[in-house]
Write an enzyme that holds these catalytic residues in place. Structure first.
Site, short mmCIF file in Angstrom:
data_model
loop_
_atom_site.label_atom_id
_atom_site.label_comp_id
_atom_site.label_asym_id
_atom_site.label_seq_id
_atom_site.Cartn_x
_atom_site.Cartn_y
_atom_site.Cartn_z
CG ASP A 135 42.19 38.54 41.82
OD1 ASP A 135 42.93 38.36 42.79
OD2 ASP A 135 42.60 38.94 40.71
CG MET A 136 35.19 39.88 45.83
SD MET A 136 34.38 38.27 45.87
CE MET A 136 34.91 37.61 47.44
NE ARG A 186 45.17 40.51 46.68
CZ ARG A 186 44.98 39.92 45.49
NH1 ARG A 186 43.91 40.16 44.77
NH2 ARG A 186 45.87 39.07 45.03
CE LYS A 189 41.48 53.27 49.89
NZ LYS A 189 41.70 54.70 49.71
CB ALA A 191 38.47 47.55 41.30
CG HIS A 229 48.33 51.69 44.95
ND1 HIS A 229 47.10 51.33 44.46
CD2 HIS A 229 49.20 50.76 44.51
CE1 HIS A 229 47.22 50.22 43.74
NE2 HIS A 229 48.47 49.86 43.76
NE ARG A 291 43.85 48.67 38.52
CZ ARG A 291 43.08 47.59 38.62
NH1 ARG A 291 43.33 46.51 37.92
NH2 ARG A 291 42.05 47.56 39.45
#
Ligand code: FDA
Length: 306
Positions: A135-136, A186, A189, A191, A229, A291
């Site tokens: 993951d970044m 992957r 956008k 987070a 999404h 989230r």
């Protein structure tokens, strides 16, 4: 986005990085509505959710939650858990790879030890033909994360990729370079809280950049996950791929556990590759608050259902 929402988002992202709150949350089970986004506290609970998603035609990438550790001994515990997780995925014959965070493996403390831990996990994954996505995280770790992936590839390890964040202005350069090296990516956008000097502040700019990255990757033929999404971007991607005659096996959509579940199921039924990101573990707090920041309406949803 109006100013109020922007400030609220920023406040939530600051809260996500708050160590005192994270430590307090870790002592308890899944509270504050976190169950909606986190599959459980244990590997067993996560495996059950993975099997359920697989039955609906949805693949999984599973994340043992944890980030920003303070002692290297914690990294060893996390790395060992990943090795057990990979063995369980293999033994249970579920359709899943894993995602991990470099700071969970110690990147902020000792890059060499971090590399050793990640290499051990990727070797274990290779033995079972499973995929590892690194993951970044926030921008202080972008270069080091990319360097880890390139070094693993240079050592001949396969089945490993990373993430490109469309909100970062630098991302097209990173994407071009990694595509030349045929690194599986992957696209997301982004987070985290980043300065306007290095990240596009406006949604429209991020979306436009995201589409350019998708185009570049789909045209290249190197396998790409489009993790969003956003129905408009998903529709746009399907139309672009159809127009260019790009095989569905060249890409997949990825979405988070507990978000847009109906859309995930619909795309899977329509024959698109869909992978759900399933997190589990006691360190749920920063993941959960990010989230909430992505969609401040989630805060009201949680308060309403308190
Ligand atoms: P956007 O934020 O524009 O949302 C589009 C629509 O999706 C919203 O209108 C809403 O309906 C729905 N939605 C989005 N987020 C929601 C939420 N939290 N709750 C409910 N509804 C929501 N980031 C990163 O920096 N590094 C990483 O490694 C990853 N990895 C990753 C893996 C996977 C599989 C996904 C799906 C996402 C990530 N991300 C990530 C997070 C990513 O950067 C981004 O913050 C989120 O995906 C939210 O952005 P969207 O693309 O969904 O668009």
């Amino acid at each position: 986005m109006d100013l109020g929402t922007k400030l609220f988002r920023r406040a939530l992202l600051l809260l996500a990085g708050n160590r005192v709150a994270a430590a307090a949350a870790q002592r308890y089970g899944l509270k504050l509505g976190a169950k909606r986004f986190v599959a459980g506290l244990t590997r067993e609970e996560a495996l059950k959710e993975i099997a359920g998603l697989n039955r609906k035609g949805i693949s999984v990438t599973v994340d043992h939650l944890g980030e920003g550790i303070r002692e290297l001994t914690e990294a060893k515990v996390f790395a060992d858990e990943y090795v057990r997780l990979l063995a369980d995925v293999h033994e249970n014959r579920v359709d899943a790879g894993v995602s991990l965070k470099p700071t969970q493996m110690g990147l902020a403390l000792d890059p060499e030890t971090t590399y050793e831990h990640i290499r051990g996990i990727v070797r274990q994954a290779n033995a079972h033909h499973l995929f590892v996505c690194i993951d970044m995280e926030n921008s202080p770790y972008t270069d080091a994360t990319i360097a880890i992936v390139r070094k693993l590839q240079a050592e001949g390890l396969t089945g490993v990729g990373t993430v490109i964040q469309a909100y970062l202005r630098r991302s097209m350069n990173d994407c071009r370079r990694l595509t030349k090296e045929r690194v599986v990516l992957r696209l997301v956008k982004g987070a985290y809280k980043e300065a306007d000097s290095i990240a596009y502040p406006r949604k429209q700019e991020v979306d436009d950049h995201f589409k350019k990255l998708i185009e570049h990757r789909l045209d290249s033929g190197v396998f790409t996950a489009i993790a969003t999404h956003d129905p408009a971007i998903i529709d746009w991607t399907c139309a672009y791929a159809a127009k260019k005659g790009i095989a569905r096996s060249a890409y997949e959509f990825q979405m988070l556990y507990g978000v847009a579940s109906t859309l995930q199921e619909r795309l899977a039924l329509e024959g698109y590759g869909v992978r759900c990101y399933v997190p589990y573990g006691r360190s749920w707090y920063p993941y959960f608050v990010r989230r909430l920041a992505e969609r401040p309406a989630n805060v009201w949803f949680i308060l309403k259902n308190w």
